[in-house]
Design a protein around this motif. Structure first.
Motif, PDB file in Angstrom:
ATOM      1  N   GLU A  67       0.810  -1.214   0.000  1.00  0.00           N
ATOM      2  CA  GLU A  67       0.000   0.000   0.000  1.00  0.00           C
ATOM      3  C   GLU A  67       0.849   1.273   0.000  1.00  0.00           C
ATOM      4  O   GLU A  67       0.315   2.376  -0.032  1.00  0.00           O
ATOM      5  N   ARG A  68       2.192   1.098   0.036  1.00  0.00           N
ATOM      6  CA  ARG A  68       3.118   2.223   0.085  1.00  0.00           C
ATOM      7  C   ARG A  68       2.792   3.154   1.247  1.00  0.00           C
ATOM      8  O   ARG A  68       2.674   4.366   1.107  1.00  0.00           O
ATOM      9  N   GLU A  86      16.743   3.627  -8.297  1.00  0.00           N
ATOM     10  CA  GLU A  86      15.883   3.971  -9.431  1.00  0.00           C
ATOM     11  C   GLU A  86      16.330   3.265 -10.706  1.00  0.00           C
ATOM     12  O   GLU A  86      15.506   2.792 -11.486  1.00  0.00           O
ATOM     13  N   LYS A 103       8.458   3.373 -12.435  1.00  0.00           N
ATOM     14  CA  LYS A 103       8.601   2.534 -11.255  1.00  0.00           C
ATOM     15  C   LYS A 103       7.913   3.170 -10.049  1.00  0.00           C
ATOM     16  O   LYS A 103       7.887   4.389  -9.916  1.00  0.00           O
ATOM     17  N   ARG A 104       7.362   2.312  -9.193  1.00  0.00           N
ATOM     18  CA  ARG A 104       6.830   2.790  -7.908  1.00  0.00           C
ATOM     19  C   ARG A 104       7.981   2.752  -6.904  1.00  0.00           C
ATOM     20  O   ARG A 104       8.317   1.703  -6.355  1.00  0.00           O
ATOM     21  N   LEU A 105       8.608   3.891  -6.704  1.00  0.00           N
ATOM     22  CA  LEU A 105       9.791   3.943  -5.848  1.00  0.00           C
ATOM     23  C   LEU A 105       9.400   4.015  -4.372  1.00  0.00           C
ATOM     24  O   LEU A 105       8.457   4.724  -4.000  1.00  0.00           O
ATOM     25  N   LEU A 106      10.123   3.262  -3.546  1.00  0.00           N
ATOM     26  CA  LEU A 106       9.919   3.376  -2.103  1.00  0.00           C
ATOM     27  C   LEU A 106      10.456   4.699  -1.575  1.00  0.00           C
ATOM     28  O   LEU A 106       9.876   5.321  -0.691  1.00  0.00           O
ATOM     29  N   PRO A 108      11.871   8.491  -2.684  1.00  0.00           N
ATOM     30  CA  PRO A 108      11.954   9.457  -3.785  1.00  0.00           C
ATOM     31  C   PRO A 108      13.400   9.921  -3.993  1.00  0.00           C
ATOM     32  O   PRO A 108      14.219   9.899  -3.068  1.00  0.00           O
ATOM     33  N   ASP A 292       6.238  -7.177  -4.972  1.00  0.00           N
ATOM     34  CA  ASP A 292       5.738  -5.966  -5.640  1.00  0.00           C
ATOM     35  C   ASP A 292       6.803  -5.358  -6.553  1.00  0.00           C
ATOM     36  O   ASP A 292       6.960  -4.137  -6.628  1.00  0.00           O
TER      37      ASP A 292
END
Length: 637
Positions: A67-68, A86, A103-106, A108, A292
Motif C-alpha cells: 500500500e506504500r 531507481e 517505477k513505484r519507488l519506495l 523518492p 511488488d
C-alpha cells in the motif's frame, strides 16, 4: 500451552496447542485498522493466566509495502551512486510494452543522498566517510524517520557503514546493509536494505504495542518458515515480508508428511489472495524473491501469490469480459453475503451455487445473507446477459484459471510435472476449488488437512527457531575460516542451535548461482548434481567459484503429534442441492467426523469449522488416521 496466530486479510486464525497435546482452532474477523486488537481479543478468549509462547504471522510489513504506507525513508550510499535504486537492473517486466509506466519507488530521488567514502572491491578502505554532521542536519530538515545505508563493497568491509551508523545515533530507525544483507550485487543489497528501513518502524511499533498489551512471549514467523524474537523482527522486519504464507507452507509440508505424502503442491486460498508452493520432500527456497517488483535477497520459501481469494471482486471490464480480482472486499465490507458489501465476490458465487449455506461458516457462529449474494451476482449477470447460475459459475471458472496459472508457475516452469504431486488445499476456500483445479492439471489426489481453515496458524506452531547468516566469498582464500566466524556469531545469538552450512556456487563466468549444502572435501560435487537437475546439463571439468557462504542456525520446537482425535459420528449426512460439474445435483453434506477410511463417492460437500470441501462427481473421499481428507479421482481425468 503454545498459540499460533495468522492475521489474514479477512479472518485472523488461532490454533491453540494444549499441554496434553490437544489442539483447538477458532477464527475472528480481521480489523485492518487495528490488527493487534483482534489478536488481543483472541488471546483474552483463550484466557491463559500463565505466560506462554505466541507464534505470530504478521501482514504489517507486507501491507505497508503493497500500500506504500511505510515510513518516510532516506537512502545513503556512496557518492555518485544516488540513482542506484531507481536505475536497478533495467530489466523489462513487460517486454513488449513500448511505454511502460514509471517505477513505484519506495524512496523518492530527493531523499537519496551520496556520502563521500570509498571501500574498494578487495575490502581495503580508500576514504573514510566525511560531512556526516551536515548530512544529519539535512535528514532532520527532510523529516526523515528511517535511514537505509548501503555503501559499495560494505559486504566485504563494513567499517564505513558502522561509522555512519554511529554518527546518526538513535535519532532514526537505521537499516545498514552489512547487518541486513552482507552479500555482493549492490542493487539487490540496496533494495533489501531499503525495504527493511521502509517497513521497520511500523513493524517495531506494532510489535511493541502487542508486547505491552500481553503477558505472553511473542515470536514472529519469517519468510523462511522459522520464527524469531520480537526484537529481531523489529530490527529486521524485511524478513517477515511473507510471514503468513510461510506458515502455510510449513503447515502443508508437515501435515502431508504425517499422512505419508512427500510431494505436494500447497494451495492456500484465503479471503484476499491465493498462495501456491511446491514441496518435493522439503519446501523449495529461493534467494531471488521479488515482492511488488522489488528484489529481496534473503532466504525465503518460494511462494507465488495471486490476487484471487474468497473476497476477490468480480466485475466486467471495459472490453465486456468478466474479471475476478485482484481487488478484494477484504474484511470490511467483505463479500455481499456478509451483510455489508454490495459487489459480487468468489464467496458470493459459492453461496449462489449452494456450496455455502447461510449458517455454515465458522461453525455457524456467522450468519450469511444469501439474498444479498444473489442480488450482487444478478447485477453482474445482467451486465453479461447471463443467468444467475451462469454468472456464478463463470466467476469460479475465471478464478480457477488465475489459480491454475499460479500452480503452473511453481511446478511446470520449475521443471516439475504437477501430475507427480498431490494438491494439498487449505485456507477457507481452498477445498471448494481444489478438485476442479486438479482436473485441469491432471492431478489424481487432493488432500485437505484437519485444520484446513487455519493451517497457516498451525504451521506457525510447527515452525522451528531459525536464523540465517551469510558472508560474501568472492576471492576469499579460506572459506573454512569465514564459516567459523559465522558459526561463532550464530551460537552467540542462539546458544545450543544446530548449524548447517551452505554455499552459493556457480561456474566461472556465470551470472547466477545455485545454493547447495557445503561439502568441504568436494564443494563442486553437490553443485554439479543440482546444476544437472535444474538446467539439464553439468560440466565437471569446468572451474567453479564460491560466491556466498551461508550458515543456518536452528533450534527445534516441541511439535504436536498430528493425529485424529475427533470421535466418529455415525449419524447420516444431510442432503443439499448444489451446483457442480456444470449441473445442479443433490448430494450428501458430511461433517469430517462422519467420514471414515471407507471411500465415499461424490458429488458431496464436507463441512468443517473453517473450510468447505467440494467432492465433484468422479471423485471419492476418505479420512485417514491424521484426520486428513484424501480425495482421489476414480475416473480418468
Amino acid at each position: 500451552m503454545r498459540i499460533g496466530i495468522d492475521a489474514g486479510g479477512t479472518f485472523t486464525d488461532f490454533v491453540v496447542l494444549h499441554d496434553d497435546g490437544r489442539m483447538e482452532a477458532f477464527k475472528l474477523r480481521s480489523n485492518p485498522k487495528g490488527p493487534h486488537e483482534v489478536i488481543l481479543a483472541g488471546l483474552d478468549r483463550i484466557a491463559n493466566p500463565e505466560p506462554c509462547d505466541v507464534i505470530h504471522g504478521s501482514t504489517v510489513a507486507t501491507n505497508a509495502l503493497l500500500e506504500r504506507k511505510g515510513a518516510r525513508t532516506a537512502f545513503l550510499t556512496t557518492a555518485g551512486f544516488e540513482d542506484l535504486l531507481e536505475i536497478g537492473r533495467q530489466n523489462r517486466a513487460q517486454l513488449y510494452n513500448l511505454t511502460p509506466g514509471p517505477k513505484r519507488l519506495l524512496i523518492p530521488p530527493e531523499l537519496c543522498f551520496g556520502v563521500k567514502e570509498r571501500t574498494l572491491a578487495d575490502g581495503s578502505i580508500e576514504a573514510a566517510p566525511s560531512g556526516l554532521s551536515a548530512l544529519r542536519a539535512k535528514l532532520r530538515r527532510a523529516g526523515v524517520q528511517s535511514v537505509a545505508v548501503c555503501f559499495l563493497h560494505a559486504y566485504r568491509t563494513p567499517d564505513n557503514e558502522q561509522v555512519v551508523a554511529e554518527a546518526l545515533g538513535d535519532e532514526f530507525y537505521l537499516s545498514v546493509s552489512h547487518r541486513i544483507c552482507p552479500e555482493f550485487r549492490e542493487f539487490e543489497r540496496a533494495s533489501t536494505t531499503a525495504l527493511n528501513a521502509y517497513v521497520g518502524p511500523l513493524m517495531r511499533n506494532y510489535l511493541s504495542q502487542l508486547g505491552r498489551a500481553t503477558h505472553h512471549r511473542v515470536w514472529v514467523v519469517q519468510s523462511n518458515g522459522g520464527s524469531i524474537t520480537v526484537d529481531e523482527a523489529g530490527d529486521q522486519a524485511v524478513r517477515t515480508i511473507l510471514s503468513g504464507p510461510a506458515g502455510g507452507v510449513t503447515g502443508a509440508a508437515e501435515t502431508a508428511r504425517a499422512s505419508g505424502f512427500r510431494k505436494v503442491l500447497g494451495f492456500d486460498m484465503g479471503g484476499t489472495s491465493t498462495d501456491v508452493s511446491l514441496c518435493d520432500g522439503a519446501p523449495r527456497e529461493t534467494l531471488e524473491a521479488s515482492v511488488d517488483g522489488l528484489p529481496v535477497k534473503l532466504p525465503m520459501l518460494e511462494i507465488h501469490t495471486v490476487g484471487a481469494g474468497g473476497g476477490s471482486i468480480a466485475y466486467v471490464d471495459s472490453g465486456g469480459l468478466l474479471r475476478v480480482g485482484p481487488e478484494s472486499a477484504g474484511a470490511d465490507p467483505g463479500p455481499a453475503c456478509y451483510g455489508t458489501g454490495t459487489r459480487a465476490t468468489t464467496t458470493d458465487a459459492h453461496v449462489v451455487l449452494g456450496r455455502i449455506a447461510a449458517r455454515q461458516l465458522v461453525g455457524g457462529a456467522m450468519t450469511l445473507q444469501p439474498e444479498r449474494a444473489r442480488q450482487a451476482v444478478q447485477d453482474l449477470a445482467g451486465q453479461l446477459n447471463l443467468s444467475e447460475t451462469e454468472a456464478a459459475a463463470g466467476i469460479l471458472r475465471v478464478a480457477n484459471a488465475t489459480m491454475g496459472r499460479a500452480i503452473r508457475v511453481v511446478s511446470i516452469e520449475r521443471g516439475y510435472d504437477p501430475r507427480d504431486f498431490a494438491l494439498l488445499a487449505f485456507g477457507g476456500c481452498g477445498g471448494l476449488h481444489a478438485c476442479e483445479l486438479a482436473e485441469d492439471l491432471g492431478i489424481q489426489t487432493v488432500l485437505v488437512p484437519a485444520l484446513a481453515g487455519a493451517l497457516s496458524a498451525l504451521g506457525m506452531l510447527l515452525a522451528d527457531r531459525i536464523r540465517d547468516y551469510s558472508a560474501g566469498a568472492l576471492g576469499l582464500a579460506n572459506p573454512e575460516q569465514e564459516f567459523e566466524h559465522l558459526e561463532q556469531r550464530a551460537l552467540a545469538e542462539m546458544p545450543g542451535a544446530q548449524l548447517e552450512r551452505f554455499a552459493d556456487l556457480r561456474y566461472l563466468g556465470q551470472s547466477y548461482e545455485l545454493t547447495v549444502p557445503w561439502n568441504a572435501k568436494a564443494p563442486a560435487r553437490p553443485f554439479h548434481t543440482l546444476h544437472k537437475r535444474t538446467y539439464g546439463y553439468a560440466n565437471p571439468q569446468r572451474e567453479i567459484e564460491i560466491v556466498t557462504l551461508r550458515v543456518r542456525a536452528r533450534i527445534a520446537v516441541r511439535k504436536p503429534r498430528l493425529r485424529d482425535r475427533t470421535p466418529a459420528d455415525s449419524t447420516p449426512p444431510s442432503m443439499r442441492r448444489f451446483h457442480t460439474g456444470g449441473k445442479w445435483v443433490r448430494g450428501p453434506v458430511y461433517g469430517r467426523a462422519q467420514l471414515s477410511a471407507e471411500p465415499a463417492a461424490g458429488p458431496a460437500l464436507v463441512i468443517d469449522y473453517g473450510s468447505t470441501t467440494l467432492i465433484p462427481p468422479g471423485w471419492n473421499v476418505r479420512r485417514d488416521p491424521t484426520g486428513m481428507l484424501v480425495v482421489e479421482r476414480h475416473q480418468p481425468v
